[in-house]
Every structure is written in C-alpha cells, then in structure tokens.
Design a protein around this motif. Sequence first.
Motif, mmCIF file in Angstrom:
data_model
loop_
_atom_site.group_PDB
_atom_site.id
_atom_site.type_symbol
_atom_site.label_atom_id
_atom_site.label_comp_id
_atom_site.label_asym_id
_atom_site.label_seq_id
_atom_site.Cartn_x
_atom_site.Cartn_y
_atom_site.Cartn_z
ATOM 1 N N ASN A 32 43.652 52.077 47.530
ATOM 2 C CA ASN A 32 43.537 51.717 46.119
ATOM 3 C C ASN A 32 43.982 50.268 45.959
ATOM 4 N N THR A 33 43.344 49.552 45.065
ATOM 5 C CA THR A 33 43.579 48.115 44.957
ATOM 6 C C THR A 33 43.602 47.676 43.512
ATOM 7 N N ILE A 34 44.564 46.809 43.177
ATOM 8 C CA ILE A 34 44.541 46.122 41.894
ATOM 9 C C ILE A 34 44.283 44.647 42.184
ATOM 10 N N ILE A 35 43.209 44.121 41.588
ATOM 11 C CA ILE A 35 42.850 42.720 41.761
ATOM 12 C C ILE A 35 43.233 41.982 40.491
ATOM 13 N N ILE A 36 44.237 41.128 40.588
ATOM 14 C CA ILE A 36 44.729 40.379 39.434
ATOM 15 C C ILE A 36 43.975 39.055 39.408
ATOM 16 N N ALA A 37 43.096 38.932 38.435
ATOM 17 C CA ALA A 37 42.143 37.822 38.405
ATOM 18 C C ALA A 37 42.391 36.949 37.188
ATOM 19 N N GLY A 38 42.670 35.678 37.401
ATOM 20 C CA GLY A 38 42.882 34.768 36.285
ATOM 21 C C GLY A 38 41.598 34.437 35.572
ATOM 22 N N ALA A 39 41.719 33.781 34.414
ATOM 23 C CA ALA A 39 40.549 33.404 33.619
ATOM 24 C C ALA A 39 39.644 32.470 34.416
ATOM 25 N N GLY A 40 38.349 32.791 34.451
ATOM 26 C CA GLY A 40 37.378 31.923 35.091
ATOM 27 C C GLY A 40 37.400 31.932 36.606
ATOM 28 N N THR A 41 38.011 32.964 37.215
ATOM 29 C CA THR A 41 38.131 32.992 38.675
ATOM 30 C C THR A 41 36.985 33.728 39.361
ATOM 31 N N GLY A 42 35.996 34.177 38.601
ATOM 32 C CA GLY A 42 34.829 34.808 39.207
ATOM 33 C C GLY A 42 35.036 36.263 39.566
ATOM 34 N N LYS A 43 35.655 37.017 38.653
ATOM 35 C CA LYS A 43 35.914 38.428 38.981
ATOM 36 C C LYS A 43 34.629 39.240 39.053
ATOM 37 N N SER A 44 33.630 38.922 38.204
ATOM 38 C CA SER A 44 32.355 39.653 38.279
ATOM 39 C C SER A 44 31.672 39.404 39.621
ATOM 40 N N THR A 45 31.702 38.157 40.074
ATOM 41 C CA THR A 45 31.126 37.824 41.376
ATOM 42 C C THR A 45 31.844 38.576 42.480
ATOM 43 N N THR A 46 33.168 38.669 42.362
ATOM 44 C CA THR A 46 33.961 39.392 43.368
ATOM 45 C C THR A 46 33.617 40.874 43.371
ATOM 46 N N MET A 47 33.450 41.466 42.167
ATOM 47 C CA MET A 47 33.087 42.878 42.084
ATOM 48 C C MET A 47 31.727 43.139 42.728
#
Length: 488
Positions: A32-47
């Motif tokens: 299980n993982t929690i990805i803490i993503a700052g504003a504008g860091t490309g979380k959709s791309t990472t997903m």
Amino acid sequence: MLLFYGVYMELNVLGYSLDKEQLKAALTSDTNTIIIAGAGTGKSTTMVGKIKYLVLFCHVPLENILCITFTNNAAHSLEDKIKTELNQETKVYTFHKLALEILKDHHIVKKIANDDLLEYLVEEIFFSVPSPYFTKLFMDKNYLNNPLFIQYQNTIVRFIRLFIANYYDSECFDVLIRKAKKKDLPTLKIIKKIYQMYVLEKESSGMIDFDDMIYMATRIVEDKGIKKHYQYIIVDEYQDTSLVREKLVQAIRNKTNAYVTVVGDDFQSIYRFSGCDINNFLDFKKHFKPAKELYITNTYRNSKELIRVAGSFVMKNPRQIKKKLKASKSIPKPIVVCFYQREKEDFLKLLNQIDDANIMILGRNNKDIYSVLHPKLKFENNQIYYQNKNIYFKTIHKAKGLEEESVIIINLTDDTNSLPSKIKDEHILKYVIKHFDIYPYEEERRLFYVALTRTKNYCYLFVPKNNPSIFARELIKNYKEYISIIHL
C-alpha cells in the motif's frame, strides 16, 4: 532513469519522461502506498505511469485496476489519458458512480434525492412549526426573519451532513446526546428529530442521498463481497476523503486483497465543510498497514520563488506535512500586490497592465466577481469579454486542479466573508468535526495556498489599500524579497 530492484528503468508517459520521484511512485507495486504530491508536480501523469507499468510490465488486466477520483471532469480526463497511453478503454469512477454500480450489481435501484432536499426540509419544519424554544433562544417573536436564525438553520443542515459523512446512524446520535453538555441538549435533540424526519422522508419516497449510496455499497461489499477481481486500487485527491468514502475503500481492499495507492496533497485539503477529513490522509499508514510513504516534489507549474512563499506560508500550521517542493523555473518576484482605492476602476487598470492573454480570476465566494466588474467589462457565464483576452472567474474551490498563465485573487479584504473567512464554526459542530483548527485559519490558509499555486507566471493580489486582508499583510511582512507592490 531509476535503479529499481537492480534494473535501470525509464518510463515515458503522455510524451514526458517521468522524473525519479514520479518513476519510483509509478513502479512501487508490492505494498500500500501514499503518494504525497505537491501542487503542479504531475500527479495525474504519475498515476497514468503507474497504470501503464502495471498493465505492460506486471501484466495486470486493466479491468483489475480500480481508479477513483472526486469529480466527473477529473474522471473523464483520466480516462482520456489512459486511453491515449494504452489504447484501451477503461472506466474511472467517482465514489458515487462506484457505489451506484455496486448497488446495481446486486439489483438495488434507488432514486437519488435532490441535493437541496435537506435544506428544503429544514426550512419547511421551521416555518410551519413555530416554537417557544426559538423565541426564547433568539429573544425575538419574529425569529424567522432573524439573520441569526437563518445561520442557525444552516448550522443544522451542516451538522446533519457532517454526521452522515462521518458517523451515519441513529445509534451514534444517541451516543452524542449521552456525552453532550447540558446546554447543548435542546439543540442536539432538535437536530436528531430533523435527522430522523430526513431519513423518513427519503425512505417513504424510495430515495437515497449520495452518502447513503456509499454507505449501502460498503455494507454490501462487507457482507457479500464485490464482483470485480481488483488487484490494485488507486484513489486520487485522497486529502478530501470522508470517513464513509474511506470505509468503502477499506471494504473493497479487505475482500480483494488489492494493494491501495492514494495520491494527494495535505496542503490542498479544502472541503471540510462537506464532511471531508484531512486526518484520513495524515493517518493513511495507520489505516492501511503495511504502507509506504513516497513524495513527488518537482513542480512543473510554478516558479521556485512562488512555491517557496506558498509552501512556507501553509506550513506555518504545524499539522501540515513538511515538504520542500522544487522547480527549475525562476521568476524573481512572482507575487504582485496591487493596492487599489477605487475597486472597479482600478481592477480595469490591472487588466490593462497584465500582458498574458489567459487570466484566471479567483474569489472566495461566488458573488465576489461582481464587486470588481467595471461597466466596460462584459461578464457572461463566468467569462469576461475584454480586449480579446481569455479572462474568466472561478471560486478557489472550483479552481483546484486547474492552472493558468496569470492569476488574480480578489476579495482580499479584512472582513468577515473575505479571504480568510472569519465566519467561525458554531460550537455545536464540535460533536461532528473531530478536529477543530489548532492553528488560526487552518483551512483558509490551505485555500489561499491553492489560489497562489494556480499560476504558471504571476499571481496578482488585488488588495484594498485601506483594509487589506491579514493574509496579504502576512505575505508583505514575511516575504518582501519575492513580492512587488504597485499602487493602481
């Protein structure tokens, strides 16, 4: 490129090569993982990168990956990105759509109650049943038109919504009443009665509301399991999860043994008023053991100077997770404080001074835009038509997840309903809000952070010279080297 379990990996997603933090988040698949993503860091791309890795490298069928996000627009956007990357159709769910599908799989069909049913019911009750209690409480025989009474009604509606989102049943209400202070008992008993009438109204009409739907779906999964063979659950915007939503994720995980990955940013938790609880995000590792915590910190939207100011500002609250975003873009003074004296005339001057063709105006409330509209500005469907520029207005809540070349923040006065809003939660809400602010204006501070970080270039703070917001004053005092000041 990243050395991952002895193998150098590189992953291109949507035309971009994932950076090392994004790649590590995408490739972590055994816990299980929690990805803490700052504003504008490309979380959709990472997903999308994670989904691509699971499908192409781990040979997980796409239908065995459950993707959940919070809005229909976000769901459709993620579906399009997955199709572009994998050339496969998939369904990205909101919590409501997921719950509805679970109900349909078990041949349960219900009508969905109107969003305003509860408000309508509360108004009907109070207007049709005059009460000596209210006359005494507001010291006014004509209490129905008393602004405090209207606020009282709104508080009751909010109490019931928060209760449903985080507790849910009548037995829990009885527990609250048993633990309540004597002075709160009359109000709590009124709220309980209205809650029961709301439940009865829905049942007699064969209707359910959205939280009912999620609750019912959770009970079905707990009792009967789920038809899909999910191996991975990926949840976006997890900082805005309520307890009923988290329980649905837990139920699916318990029945499928799927690995859970959540993505979000505690700096951008701004929906407490609707029952969302930032503690679900902060306590993820306690609720989904074992779990790993990962960060993605390279922002591709903001300048390093802007994120230095915004990050320091929001982390004044000690409850926020400490993180340091990084950026390659540099704009020496990305925040421009624009002092005005004549609001509408000076706002027009500001629009004339901004070179960018695309401008997002952000306000705390829906009506904020009307205070700055000069007669020369045509405003229609939240769009301002002026000099062939793309100028549009959004509330900060509705702008989360969006970005623009330039941003103007309005309603930065030092008033009750400005930014920060000084409307205090009624003390009765302490029974359904687990954690009140421990730092002044916690959620308003996060809201201002969201507003600041929507810009790719400059953020203009439109501030009255004679009555500036306390947030504007704080920025001017603490971050002078990153701010320019103009007098319109």
